[in-house]
Design a protein around this motif. Structure first.
Motif, mmCIF file in Angstrom:
data_model
loop_
_atom_site.group_PDB
_atom_site.id
_atom_site.type_symbol
_atom_site.label_atom_id
_atom_site.label_comp_id
_atom_site.label_asym_id
_atom_site.label_seq_id
_atom_site.Cartn_x
_atom_site.Cartn_y
_atom_site.Cartn_z
ATOM 1 N N LYS A 195 -16.855 12.272 -1.263
ATOM 2 C CA LYS A 195 -15.868 12.419 -2.342
ATOM 3 C C LYS A 195 -14.469 12.499 -1.755
ATOM 4 O O LYS A 195 -13.535 11.915 -2.289
ATOM 5 C CB LYS A 195 -16.156 13.659 -3.179
ATOM 6 C CG LYS A 195 -17.352 13.508 -4.080
ATOM 7 C CD LYS A 195 -17.613 14.773 -4.853
ATOM 8 C CE LYS A 195 -18.900 14.661 -5.677
ATOM 9 N NZ LYS A 195 -19.246 15.918 -6.324
ATOM 10 N N GLN A 206 -22.274 14.599 0.510
ATOM 11 C CA GLN A 206 -21.721 14.212 -0.793
ATOM 12 C C GLN A 206 -20.247 14.624 -0.901
ATOM 13 O O GLN A 206 -19.415 13.843 -1.346
ATOM 14 C CB GLN A 206 -22.512 14.863 -1.934
ATOM 15 C CG GLN A 206 -23.882 14.291 -2.128
ATOM 16 C CD GLN A 206 -23.841 12.860 -2.604
ATOM 17 O OE1 GLN A 206 -23.136 12.535 -3.545
ATOM 18 N NE2 GLN A 206 -24.573 11.998 -1.938
ATOM 19 N N GLU A 207 -19.957 15.840 -0.505
ATOM 20 C CA GLU A 207 -18.573 16.328 -0.572
ATOM 21 C C GLU A 207 -17.673 15.532 0.365
ATOM 22 O O GLU A 207 -16.547 15.200 0.015
ATOM 23 C CB GLU A 207 -18.517 17.824 -0.233
ATOM 24 C CG GLU A 207 -19.155 18.697 -1.287
ATOM 25 C CD GLU A 207 -18.522 18.528 -2.668
ATOM 26 O OE1 GLU A 207 -17.275 18.466 -2.760
ATOM 27 O OE2 GLU A 207 -19.278 18.454 -3.649
#
Length: 107
Positions: free
Chosen positions: A103, A99-100
């Motif tokens: 982003k 997820q990071e």
């Protein structure tokens, strides 16, 4: 935009039901993966609504956005808790890392 938020809320209810089933003893990692993918997709939909309609949503949509975010966070926490209790925290950690990374890629 309200339709998107309402759809996300309906999807979150389905995920909440599935998380409850997991708590009752089912330990299917494939189900968890599917739920996390759905949560990620819904998160992107909410982000799009917030970006496109920043400052111009009506009260009902704003309330539903807040409600959707709260439900999404509760579902994520339930999944994280399930993985922790079942000894599969590495799966959660990898999910968060991905997820990071996503982003960072979108910036």
């Amino acid at each position: 935009m309200l339709e998107i938020v309402t759809g996300v809320l309906a999807g979150l209810s389905a995920i909440n039901s599935a998380v409850s089933t997991l708590r009752e003893g089912s330990d299917n990692v494939r189900d968890l993966s599917s739920m996390l993918q759905k949560l990620s997709g819904m998160d992107e939909q909410l982000n799009d609504v917030e970006l496109k309609k920043a400052g111009i949503v009506d009260q009902r949509t704003a309330f539903n956005l807040v409600l959707a975010r709260k439900k999404m966070e509760a579902n994520r926490e339930a999944i994280r808790s399930h993985l922790l209790m079942s000894g599969n925290m590495a799966i959660w950690n990898e999910y968060i890392a991905i997820q990071e990374e996503g982003k960072l890629f979108r910036r």
